[in-house]
Design a protein around this motif. Structure first.
Motif, PDB file in Angstrom:
ATOM      1  N   SER A  11      36.716  69.568  46.394  1.00 58.57           N
ATOM      2  CA  SER A  11      36.430  68.209  45.925  1.00 58.57           C
ATOM      3  C   SER A  11      37.128  67.193  46.817  1.00 58.57           C
ATOM      4  O   SER A  11      38.023  67.532  47.596  1.00 58.57           O
ATOM      5  CB  SER A  11      36.916  68.041  44.480  1.00 58.57           C
ATOM      6  OG  SER A  11      38.332  68.070  44.437  1.00 58.57           O
ATOM      7  N   ARG A  12      36.730  65.962  46.672  1.00 57.83           N
ATOM      8  CA  ARG A  12      37.365  64.864  47.414  1.00 57.83           C
ATOM      9  C   ARG A  12      38.850  64.811  47.063  1.00 57.83           C
ATOM     10  O   ARG A  12      39.699  64.644  47.931  1.00 57.83           O
ATOM     11  CB  ARG A  12      36.668  63.558  47.044  1.00 57.83           C
ATOM     12  CG  ARG A  12      37.228  62.323  47.713  1.00 57.83           C
ATOM     13  CD  ARG A  12      36.458  61.086  47.222  1.00 57.83           C
ATOM     14  NE  ARG A  12      36.811  59.900  47.939  1.00 57.83           N
ATOM     15  CZ  ARG A  12      37.843  59.107  47.643  1.00 57.83           C
ATOM     16  NH1 ARG A  12      38.608  59.378  46.626  1.00 57.83           N
ATOM     17  NH2 ARG A  12      38.083  58.034  48.365  1.00 57.83           N
ATOM     18  N   LYS A  13      39.151  64.980  45.782  1.00 56.42           N
ATOM     19  CA  LYS A  13      40.541  64.947  45.312  1.00 56.42           C
ATOM     20  C   LYS A  13      41.355  66.066  45.970  1.00 56.42           C
ATOM     21  O   LYS A  13      42.471  65.834  46.438  1.00 56.42           O
ATOM     22  CB  LYS A  13      40.583  65.084  43.793  1.00 56.42           C
ATOM     23  CG  LYS A  13      41.975  65.062  43.223  1.00 56.42           C
ATOM     24  CD  LYS A  13      41.964  65.238  41.722  1.00 56.42           C
ATOM     25  CE  LYS A  13      43.394  65.299  41.209  1.00 56.42           C
ATOM     26  NZ  LYS A  13      43.482  65.585  39.795  1.00 56.42           N
ATOM     27  N   GLU A  14      40.803  67.273  46.016  1.00 60.48           N
ATOM     28  CA  GLU A  14      41.509  68.389  46.644  1.00 60.48           C
ATOM     29  C   GLU A  14      41.727  68.124  48.135  1.00 60.48           C
ATOM     30  O   GLU A  14      42.796  68.421  48.668  1.00 60.48           O
ATOM     31  CB  GLU A  14      40.713  69.686  46.479  1.00 60.48           C
ATOM     32  CG  GLU A  14      40.678  70.209  45.066  1.00 60.48           C
ATOM     33  CD  GLU A  14      39.729  71.381  44.911  1.00 60.48           C
ATOM     34  OE1 GLU A  14      40.128  72.365  44.268  1.00 60.48           O
ATOM     35  OE2 GLU A  14      38.589  71.303  45.433  1.00 60.48           O
ATOM     36  N   LEU A  16      42.058  65.211  49.628  1.00 59.46           N
ATOM     37  CA  LEU A  16      43.131  64.220  49.779  1.00 59.46           C
ATOM     38  C   LEU A  16      44.503  64.818  49.483  1.00 59.46           C
ATOM     39  O   LEU A  16      45.472  64.546  50.189  1.00 59.46           O
ATOM     40  CB  LEU A  16      42.871  63.019  48.883  1.00 59.46           C
ATOM     41  CG  LEU A  16      41.721  62.117  49.321  1.00 59.46           C
ATOM     42  CD1 LEU A  16      41.461  61.039  48.284  1.00 59.46           C
ATOM     43  CD2 LEU A  16      42.000  61.498  50.680  1.00 59.46           C
ATOM     44  N   GLU A  17      44.587  65.646  48.435  1.00 57.72           N
ATOM     45  CA  GLU A  17      45.868  66.263  48.089  1.00 57.72           C
ATOM     46  C   GLU A  17      46.365  67.169  49.211  1.00 57.72           C
ATOM     47  O   GLU A  17      47.545  67.157  49.551  1.00 57.72           O
ATOM     48  CB  GLU A  17      45.743  67.059  46.784  1.00 57.72           C
ATOM     49  CG  GLU A  17      45.639  66.176  45.562  1.00 57.72           C
ATOM     50  CD  GLU A  17      45.315  66.943  44.281  1.00 57.72           C
ATOM     51  OE1 GLU A  17      45.069  68.174  44.344  1.00 57.72           O
ATOM     52  OE2 GLU A  17      45.308  66.313  43.213  1.00 57.72           O
ATOM     53  N   GLU A  18      45.465  67.957  49.785  1.00 60.12           N
ATOM     54  CA  GLU A  18      45.847  68.845  50.887  1.00 60.12           C
ATOM     55  C   GLU A  18      46.179  68.038  52.143  1.00 60.12           C
ATOM     56  O   GLU A  18      47.084  68.400  52.887  1.00 60.12           O
ATOM     57  CB  GLU A  18      44.748  69.858  51.174  1.00 60.12           C
ATOM     58  CG  GLU A  18      44.614  70.913  50.102  1.00 60.12           C
ATOM     59  CD  GLU A  18      45.873  71.754  49.917  1.00 60.12           C
ATOM     60  OE1 GLU A  18      46.478  72.189  50.922  1.00 60.12           O
ATOM     61  OE2 GLU A  18      46.259  71.963  48.756  1.00 60.12           O
ATOM     62  N   GLN A  20      47.565  65.169  52.311  1.00 56.26           N
ATOM     63  CA  GLN A  20      48.891  64.569  52.158  1.00 56.26           C
ATOM     64  C   GLN A  20      50.001  65.530  52.554  1.00 56.26           C
ATOM     65  O   GLN A  20      51.099  65.106  52.910  1.00 56.26           O
ATOM     66  CB  GLN A  20      49.099  64.097  50.726  1.00 56.26           C
ATOM     67  CG  GLN A  20      48.273  62.894  50.379  1.00 56.26           C
ATOM     68  CD  GLN A  20      48.403  62.479  48.927  1.00 56.26           C
ATOM     69  OE1 GLN A  20      49.038  63.148  48.127  1.00 56.26           O
ATOM     70  NE2 GLN A  20      47.772  61.384  48.576  1.00 56.26           N
ATOM     71  N   THR A  31      44.190  57.234  52.219  1.00 53.59           N
ATOM     72  CA  THR A  31      43.696  57.227  50.838  1.00 53.59           C
ATOM     73  C   THR A  31      42.723  56.084  50.623  1.00 53.59           C
ATOM     74  O   THR A  31      41.641  56.282  50.065  1.00 53.59           O
ATOM     75  CB  THR A  31      44.865  57.114  49.838  1.00 53.59           C
ATOM     76  OG1 THR A  31      45.734  58.236  50.027  1.00 53.59           O
ATOM     77  CG2 THR A  31      44.371  57.117  48.418  1.00 53.59           C
ATOM     78  N   ALA A  34      39.482  56.795  52.584  1.00 52.01           N
ATOM     79  CA  ALA A  34      38.939  58.148  52.461  1.00 52.01           C
ATOM     80  C   ALA A  34      37.425  58.167  52.316  1.00 52.01           C
ATOM     81  O   ALA A  34      36.750  58.995  52.933  1.00 52.01           O
ATOM     82  CB  ALA A  34      39.593  58.865  51.283  1.00 52.01           C
ATOM     83  N   THR A  35      36.881  57.274  51.525  1.00 49.17           N
ATOM     84  CA  THR A  35      35.429  57.246  51.330  1.00 49.17           C
ATOM     85  C   THR A  35      34.724  57.020  52.659  1.00 49.17           C
ATOM     86  O   THR A  35      33.743  57.709  52.967  1.00 49.17           O
ATOM     87  CB  THR A  35      35.044  56.164  50.310  1.00 49.17           C
ATOM     88  OG1 THR A  35      35.664  56.482  49.064  1.00 49.17           O
ATOM     89  CG2 THR A  35      33.548  56.086  50.125  1.00 49.17           C
ATOM     90  N   GLN A  54      30.939  68.516  45.523  1.00 52.25           N
ATOM     91  CA  GLN A  54      31.780  69.432  46.289  1.00 52.25           C
ATOM     92  C   GLN A  54      31.459  69.273  47.774  1.00 52.25           C
ATOM     93  O   GLN A  54      30.304  69.128  48.159  1.00 52.25           O
ATOM     94  CB  GLN A  54      31.536  70.879  45.855  1.00 52.25           C
ATOM     95  CG  GLN A  54      32.005  71.184  44.449  1.00 52.25           C
ATOM     96  CD  GLN A  54      33.515  71.223  44.362  1.00 52.25           C
ATOM     97  OE1 GLN A  54      34.166  71.991  45.058  1.00 52.25           O
ATOM     98  NE2 GLN A  54      34.084  70.389  43.514  1.00 52.25           N
TER      99      GLN A  54
END
Length: 70
Positions: A11-14, A16-18, A20, A31, A34-35, A54
């Protein structure tokens, strides 16, 4: 994530988290932008969007980057 985490879709969230975790490369502006970065990678054919938002590497991008990672 495909190489380190063994995940073919994420996912987009995953993403970004990775991202970081790469403290040598990470900037706070990533952040907020990101889009735009994801849209650029999608239109360049580097990323593909699978079901339900996804993301994953395209076959060509996976082949290209796997040579670099080795």
């Amino acid at each position: 994530m495909a190489f380190v985490g063994g995940k073919s879709n994420f996912s987009r969230k995953e993403l970004l988290e990775e991202s970081q975790k790469a403290t040598g490369y990470w900037k706070k502006t990533v952040t907020s932008n990101a889009t735009n970065y994801i849209k650029t990678l999608l239109s360049a054919g580097f990323l593909i969007e699978a079901a339900n938002g996804q993301l994953g590497l395209s076959a060509a991008a996976e082949a290209e980057t796997s040579e670099i990672v080795k």
